[in-house]
Design an enzyme around this catalytic site. Structure first.
Site, PDB file in Angstrom:
ATOM      1  N   GLN B  82       0.818  -1.218   0.000  1.00 25.74           N
ATOM      2  CA  GLN B  82       0.000   0.000   0.000  1.00 25.74           C
ATOM      3  C   GLN B  82       0.851   1.267   0.000  1.00 25.74           C
ATOM      4  OE1 GLN B  82      -2.649  -0.321   3.383  1.00 25.74           O
ATOM      5  NE2 GLN B  82      -3.651  -2.144   2.602  1.00 25.74           N
ATOM      6  N   HIS B 144      -1.518   0.695   5.660  1.00 21.27           N
ATOM      7  CA  HIS B 144      -2.270   1.687   6.445  1.00 21.27           C
ATOM      8  C   HIS B 144      -1.517   2.997   6.659  1.00 21.27           C
ATOM      9  CE1 HIS B 144      -5.200  -1.467   8.292  1.00 21.27           C
ATOM     10  NE2 HIS B 144      -5.020  -1.628   6.989  1.00 21.27           N
ATOM     11  N   GLU B 238     -16.133   2.861   8.071  1.00 22.62           N
ATOM     12  CA  GLU B 238     -16.922   3.885   8.760  1.00 22.62           C
ATOM     13  C   GLU B 238     -16.924   5.219   8.029  1.00 22.62           C
ATOM     14  OE1 GLU B 238     -15.299   4.352  12.653  1.00 22.62           O
ATOM     15  OE2 GLU B 238     -15.991   2.389  13.360  1.00 22.62           O
ATOM     16  N   TYR B 248     -12.417   8.155  18.018  1.00 20.15           N
ATOM     17  CA  TYR B 248     -13.366   7.363  17.215  1.00 20.15           C
ATOM     18  C   TYR B 248     -13.281   5.865  17.504  1.00 20.15           C
ATOM     19  CZ  TYR B 248     -14.788  11.712  15.398  1.00 20.15           C
ATOM     20  OH  TYR B 248     -15.324  12.988  15.335  1.00 20.15           O
ATOM     21  N   TYR B 259      -9.300 -10.078   9.788  1.00 20.92           N
ATOM     22  CA  TYR B 259      -9.306 -10.872   8.549  1.00 20.92           C
ATOM     23  C   TYR B 259      -9.282 -12.363   8.840  1.00 20.92           C
ATOM     24  CZ  TYR B 259      -8.362  -6.409   6.346  1.00 20.92           C
ATOM     25  OH  TYR B 259      -8.459  -5.103   5.937  1.00 20.92           O
TER      26      TYR B 259
END
Lengths: 152, 369
Positions: B82, B144, B238, B248, B259
């Site tokens: 990523q 991430h 979300e 949050y 996963y």
């Protein structure tokens, strides 16, 4: 004489043993990480979470353990025959080492750094390896009971 | 080089809800051959800048021609998994300053993080590039990063970050930037009125915490609302309304599971945390977001559009007085992972498809309004 089906029974028992114990262990590590953040986890919540993971986590983890045991138990049997004793210890070590190799392979192939959250720490990895070792130990108990009379 | 071409892909937005009106649209391919395009910015003089996750910044001319040579002057980008080049955004005063902002993964595979640079774009290359922000601490692995940013009307910007995957508990730790939204002045300094400024043990750049991986940010100027969306694990994506200093809840509260099928947490909500406006379970993997002003599609006025990777769609969030009352699934006929959705200066919707041969698409009415 060794029952021809005994290795299969021992294999299934070892997979179940290691999978269920591993699931319970990883749940406790995950909950411990949350508790460390200050959230209170009641016994009922802990029990429900453990039960959820026994249903939700075991299909994937059991598959990994099943594949691992297919290699680790025959390898341990060969070493036991070569050494002539020590079946319990050898099978336990083989299962633990096998899980460590399996985790390494999965983490290498999977897109995320660590697939199983409990194995992010050394303590968690060792605990999961110990649960696998109990599976390997169980295999040896069952497979060797009628072969050499608890040769370990 | 690719010229503007129209694809007779068309038509009829599929309605996932009873109240959504089917809308006729046409999807045009504006540019193709982009390696995992991630973000685009529309230049006031025409044309656009597009980032490729592989670390390149590309220029698309106003007529849709993709310039062959990537824009020079880029920072050294870590490209793996990523990790890569993320957002490109024009400074609010770009017309005068020529300044652009770039977010990207920086560092090495064993020690990396999200970085933010600012540079001057002269039409050919980046000059005067300066680092503005580097999320701390460095982490291992290439997962991430967040990377989306938007500007607020008070001359600040907010940058979404991720938890680094293996470090999820750190999203609750205000002493670092993992799993947070940070707010910065346009020069990279820290605003004096940031919510954690008075906390000596917290990072002053923090604006909100407890996020997993922020992938879309929109500021609704009409309502004065900052909205973000973030990836959940398996389920639990979300949409959140951001309040300064709020928590949050990740990883203590989520509607998703890991996963592996294991619970990340037994709690979906806890009183001390802000609950999401909505969650997507199962996951759609939201990837970008725009607030549409209804220019070319008046019936979509005021709605949010969320692009999705795993969902291979754009989700229209239908709003009434700012509240989301329903959703509509759009553009599934493309059958492609969609990385970003934007509102263009022509008030059409623009999409980026996520593949090694990614495209820039423009969605316009099937027949002119």
């Amino acid at each position: 004489m060794m029952n021809r089906w005994l290795p299969l029974v021992a294999y299934i028992a070892a997979v179940l043993d290691a999978t269920l114990l591993g699931s319970i262990v990883q749940t406790q590590f995950n909950l411990a990480a949350l508790s460390a953040l200050g959230v209170e986890i009641s016994f009922a919540t802990r029990l429900a979470t453990t039960g959820h993971d026994l249903l939700g986590f075991t299909p994937l983890y059991g598959s990994l353990v099943a594949i691992m045991m297919l290699g680790a138990m025959p390898a341990a049997t060969l070493v036991t025959r070569w050494l002539g004793s020590g079946a319990w210890l050898i099978h336990a070590l083989s299962a633990a080492l096998g899980l460590w190799v399996m985790l390494w392979i999965v983490d290498t192939l999977a897109p995320m750094p660590t697939l199983i959250a409990a194995t992010r720490s050394l303590e968690g990895t060792l605990a999961m390896m110990a649960s696998a070792a109990l599976g390997g130990w169980g295999y040896a108990i069952l497979a060797y009971t009628k072969w050499d009379g608890f040769s370990a | 080089m690719q010229r503007l071409c129209c694809i007779p892909l068309t038509i009829i937005g599929s309605a996932a809800c009873a109240m959504a009106m089917a809308t006729d649209y046409r999807i045009e391919t504006l540019a193709k051959g982009l390696e995992h395009p991630w973000s685009l910015a529309f230049l006031p003089e025409g044309g656009m800048l597009v980032t490729e996750r592989a670390g390149r910044l590309r220029f698309i001319e106003a007529d849709g021609t993709l310039r062959d040579a990537p824009i020079a002057g880029m920072p050294e980008v870590l490209v793996d998994g990523q990790a890569g080049l993320f957002e490109v955004a024009l400074a609010p005063d770009y017309a005068d300053s020529d300044m652009v902002y770039l977010s990207y993964a920086c560092g090495t595979l064993t020690a990396n993080t999200t970085c933010l640079d600012r540079a001057r774009f002269d039409g050919r290359r980046l000059t005067d590039r300066a680092p503005l922000f580097r999320a701390e601490p460095d982490k291992r692995g290439s997962s991430h990063y967040g990377g989306r940013l938007t500007f607020l009307p008070d001359d600040t910007l907010v940058l979404g970050l991720g938890d680094g995957f293996d470090y999820r508990e750190q999203a609750q730790n205000p002493a670092n930037h993992l799993g947070s939204l940070v707010r910065l002045n346009l020069d990279g300094s820290t605003p004096d009125d940031n919510p954690f400024v008075a906390d000596s043990e917290a990072r002053a750049e923090l604006y909100s915490i407890g996020h997993r991986n922020i992938q879309g940010i929109v500021y609704d100027a009409m309502r004065g609302e900052l909205l973000i969306h973030e990836h959940g694990p398996r389920g639990g994506d979300e949409l959140n309304r951001i309040l300064p200093g709020a928590n949050y809840g990740w990883p203590l509260a989520t509607h998703g599971v890991d996963y592996t099928g294991a619970l990340v947490t037994p709690f979906t909500e806890l009183p001390e945390f802000e609950s999401p406006l909505l969650h997507w379970t199962p996951s759609i993997a939201p990837s970008g977001m725009t607030l549409y002003d209804g220019g070319q599609f008046p019936e979509w006025h005021g709605d949010l559009f969320v692009s999705a990777l795993a969902g291979r769609q754009v989700r229209r969030l239908i709003r009434e007085d700012g509240e989301i009352v329903d959703q509509e699934v759009l553009f599934t006929e493309l059958d492609e992972r969609i990385r970003d959705v934007r509102t263009g200066p022509d008030r059409a919707l623009y999409l980026l498809t996520d593949s090694e041969q990614g495209r820039v698409l423009r969605v316009v009415p099937a027949s002119p309004p």
